[in-house]
Design an enzyme around this catalytic site. Structure first.
Site, PDB file in Angstrom:
ATOM      1  N   CYS A  90      49.598  41.883  40.528  1.00 25.00           N
ATOM      2  CA  CYS A  90      49.116  40.541  40.686  1.00 25.00           C
ATOM      3  C   CYS A  90      50.439  38.989  40.671  1.00 25.00           C
ATOM      4  O   CYS A  90      50.752  38.561  41.272  1.00 25.00           O
ATOM      5  CB  CYS A  90      48.029  39.478  39.553  1.00 25.00           C
ATOM      6  N   GLU A 117      47.860  37.405  48.926  1.00 21.82           N
ATOM      7  CA  GLU A 117      48.520  38.503  48.474  1.00 21.82           C
ATOM      8  C   GLU A 117      47.492  39.597  49.155  1.00 21.82           C
ATOM      9  O   GLU A 117      47.065  40.202  49.685  1.00 21.82           O
ATOM     10  CB  GLU A 117      47.348  38.287  47.274  1.00 21.82           C
ATOM     11  N   GLU A 172      42.795  34.978  35.357  1.00 22.26           N
ATOM     12  CA  GLU A 172      44.070  35.030  35.687  1.00 22.26           C
ATOM     13  C   GLU A 172      43.801  35.661  37.671  1.00 22.26           C
ATOM     14  O   GLU A 172      42.702  36.889  37.291  1.00 22.26           O
ATOM     15  CB  GLU A 172      44.414  35.744  34.670  1.00 22.26           C
ATOM     16  N   GLY A 223      41.044  39.141  38.378  1.00 21.28           N
ATOM     17  CA  GLY A 223      40.775  39.624  39.340  1.00 21.28           C
ATOM     18  C   GLY A 223      41.474  38.749  40.421  1.00 21.28           C
ATOM     19  O   GLY A 223      42.145  37.575  40.784  1.00 21.28           O
ATOM     20  N   SER A 224      40.935  39.034  41.737  1.00 20.55           N
ATOM     21  CA  SER A 224      40.879  38.003  42.848  1.00 20.55           C
ATOM     22  C   SER A 224      40.124  36.130  42.512  1.00 20.55           C
ATOM     23  O   SER A 224      40.262  36.152  41.767  1.00 20.55           O
ATOM     24  CB  SER A 224      39.892  38.407  44.401  1.00 20.55           C
ATOM     25  N   THR A 225      41.238  35.435  43.688  1.00 17.66           N
ATOM     26  CA  THR A 225      40.965  33.829  43.520  1.00 17.66           C
ATOM     27  C   THR A 225      39.441  33.453  43.651  1.00 17.66           C
ATOM     28  O   THR A 225      38.795  33.248  43.491  1.00 17.66           O
ATOM     29  CB  THR A 225      42.291  33.517  43.820  1.00 17.66           C
ATOM     30  N   GLU A 226      38.704  34.517  44.568  1.00 16.50           N
ATOM     31  CA  GLU A 226      37.954  34.308  45.724  1.00 16.50           C
ATOM     32  C   GLU A 226      37.210  34.103  44.631  1.00 16.50           C
ATOM     33  O   GLU A 226      35.742  33.746  44.499  1.00 16.50           O
ATOM     34  CB  GLU A 226      37.743  35.528  46.115  1.00 16.50           C
ATOM     35  N   GLY A 256      37.305  34.409  41.674  1.00 11.86           N
ATOM     36  CA  GLY A 256      37.280  33.449  40.512  1.00 11.86           C
ATOM     37  C   GLY A 256      36.325  32.587  40.782  1.00 11.86           C
ATOM     38  O   GLY A 256      35.946  31.612  39.396  1.00 11.86           O
ATOM     39  N   LYS A 266      32.965  44.205  31.161  1.00 11.84           N
ATOM     40  CA  LYS A 266      33.276  45.366  32.480  1.00 11.84           C
ATOM     41  C   LYS A 266      34.457  45.525  32.638  1.00 11.84           C
ATOM     42  O   LYS A 266      34.709  45.071  33.572  1.00 11.84           O
ATOM     43  CB  LYS A 266      32.200  44.164  33.351  1.00 11.84           C
TER      44      LYS A 266
END
Ligand code: NAI
Ligand code: MG
Length: 506
Positions: free
Chosen positions: A311, A409, A277, A255-258, A260, A202
């Site tokens: 990143c 970030e 990642e 992508g974003s930690t959120e 993730g 995706k």
């Protein structure tokens, strides 16, 4: 009539583009989903627009995949996997097909670079020299691995013969971001296929075009149907359906930690293998004995490459007190010298950010930095262009490590320059973050460099360089920058599972 106005608007959305192949590709809109070797519309019939962030105009309509489309993609991916159309192909044949994909990417490099720049906004200088060659190189590197995935024989009791097999994981869902669209697709697809898996990719909703074109090239290379599915769509919808799907064996996310964290939660349903990642707030450390011109250039690249939407960007620039003013002056001069403008112009070194959302987010951080008392030594404002999501390359001075612009970030062309006293101080401050993706250190004292490299809690450390990535070496995070290592031989661990076989002898 409709088509005449559509082509007029495409002409204005792609102003400055030279590749006739890229324009031809954009003309056949709406773009479809790749499922079981065929291009199909979404089941709902819905589409979404993808924009050129340099002028905010529509480049193409793209199928909006949703749960029903992911279900369909999984059904055919599962069938292809269980029929072993791919995993049971001779490894040499798999190598050949992956090399063919690499060749096709290279043959279409000009077209892919323009599509990437149109969709993402990154300078053509970068897409043509970094993203597209890097994607081809990644396929080529993992093509070699298909014939080098070994099991072991083990020193078992003499009455037994024990050996291990390294087998594919199965159906892999791969969710990627918009900052390096084709390169991230390659980091995900190439090792998965080398190991005999089948995939559902995706792409990010902001930048679906090169992944779709890659899907076409993969079909042209002659991979069996059902081995690669491309499902375009949004995070909640296509992305979340992949993360939750009970018949997907592994999910790989960048992508974003959120998000993730959401992926990890969703994976619990069927205990998918997960690799993540995520974000970073990487320290880039400048000692007074560094080769200063090299450190200034490398630090500029470290934070301004791809408009800072990287990143592993060196977004916290730690400068030893005695050279703080001198260094931040030089970095600011270099920043203000970067040509901001139409990313299709080969002389442009900084394009727009990817989206209005990202533009708003970065403007919010510029405001927050000023409110907290930091000073924009250069930049600090949106670009002056009439349209497009431009931000001036910015160097904030007077920053301390507790400020919002040092902790969160930003994902934009914004360096936060923080002074430090000595080695112990800079190691402490560098590690005082929730992230741990990368770090840089600039010094001519090799003992100091190697000592600090050991002490930094980061998945990659660069000494007297920055932003260097090569498919041969692992990439991934400590702490909340994620887990699992992509690239190098380590990606083979992500995409295989190990079976131990005992056979009684005699
Ligand atoms: P994001 O994490 O929302 O998007 C990345 C991918 O995840 C996209 O394909 C998106 O469609 C998908 N996604 C979103 N929500 C999902 C969900 N609930 N389930 C499954 N998939 C989902 O990142 P976004 O919103 O584009 O950017 C926000 C921030 O994230 C950036 O400002 C940056 O700080 C960070 N980021 C980090 C990246 C990295 O390379 N580590 C890449 C992109 C963003
Ligand atoms: Mg776009």
């Amino acid at each position: 009539m409709a088509s005449a106005s559509a082509s007029a608007s495409l002409e204005s959305a792609t102003r400055g583009a030279k590749s006739s192949a890229a324009l031809e590709f954009l003309k056949s809109s709406p773009k479809k989903l790749l499922i079981n070797g065929k291009w199909v519309p979404s089941k709902s019939g819905k589409t979404f627009e993808t924009l050129n962030p340099a002028n905010e105009q529509v480049l193409a309509l793209v199928a909006e995949g949703d749960k029903a489309d992911v279900d369909e993609a999984v059904k055919y991916a599962r069938k292809a996997y269980e029929d072993a159309k791919w995993a049971n192909l001779s490894p040499h044949a798999r190598t050949g097909l992956l090399l063919k994909i690499a060749d096709l990417i290279e043959q279409h490099a000009d077209e892919l670079a323009e599509l990437e720049t149109l969709d993402n906004g990154k300078p053509l200088f970068e897409s043509r020299n970094i993203d597209i060659p890097g994607a081809a190189e990644t396929f080529r590197y993992y093509a070699g691995f298909a014939t080098k995935i070994y099991g072991e024989t083990n020193p078992s009791d003499p009455s037994m013969f024990n050996y291990t097999l390294r087998e594919p994981v199965g159906v892999c869902g791969q969710i990627i971001p918009w900052n390096f669209p084709l390169l991230m697709a390659s980091w995900k697809i190439a090792p998965a296929l080398a190991c005999g898996n089948v995939v559902i990719l995706k792409p990010a909703e902001q930048t679906p075009l090169t992944a779709i074109r890659l899907g076409e090239l993969i079909c042209e290379a002659g991979l069996p149907e059902g081995v690669v599915q491309i499902v375009t769509g949004f995070g909640p919808g296509a992305g979340s359906s992949i993360a939750e799907h009970p018949d997907i064996d592994k999910v790989a996310f960048t992508g974003s930690t959120e998000v993730g964290k959401l992926i990890l939660q969703a994976s619990a349903g069927n205990l998918k293998r997960v690799s993540l990642e995520l974000g970073g707030k990487s320290p880039n450390i400048i000692f007074p004995d560094a080769d200063m011109p090299a450190a200034v250039f490398g630090s500029s690249l470290g934070i301004f490459l791809n408009q800072g939407q990287v990143c592993c960007a060196g977004s916290r620039v730690f400068v030893q007190e005695s050279v703080y003013d001198q260094f931040t002056d030089s970095l600011s001069k270099m920043a203000s010298g970067l040509t901001l403008g139409n990313p299709l112009d080969p002389n442009t070194r900084m394009g727009p950010l990817v989206s209005k959302e990202q533009h708003d987010r970065v403007k919010g951080y510029l405001k927050a930095g000023k409110e907290e008392g930091a000073k924009a030594k250069t930049g600090g404002e949106p670009g002056k262009q009439e349209a497009g999501y431009f931000i001036q390359p910015t160097v904030f001075t007077g920053v301390n490590n507790q400020m919002k612009i040092a902790r969160e970030e930003i994902f934009g062309p914004v360096a936060s320059a923080i002074p430090f006293k000595d080695e112990a101080d800079v190691v402490f401050q560098s590690n005082d973050t929730t992230y741990g993706l990368a770090a840089g250190v600039w010094t001519k004292d090799i003992n100091r460099a190697l000592t600090i490299a050991r002490k930094l809690k980061a998945g990659t450390v660069w000494i007297n360089t920055y932003s260097v990535l090569d498919p041969i070496s692992p990439f991934g995070g400590y702490k909340q920058s994620g887990f699992g290592r992509e690239l190098g031989k380590y990606a083979i661990d992500l995409y295989t599972q190990i079976k131990s076989v005992y056979a009684r002898i005699g």
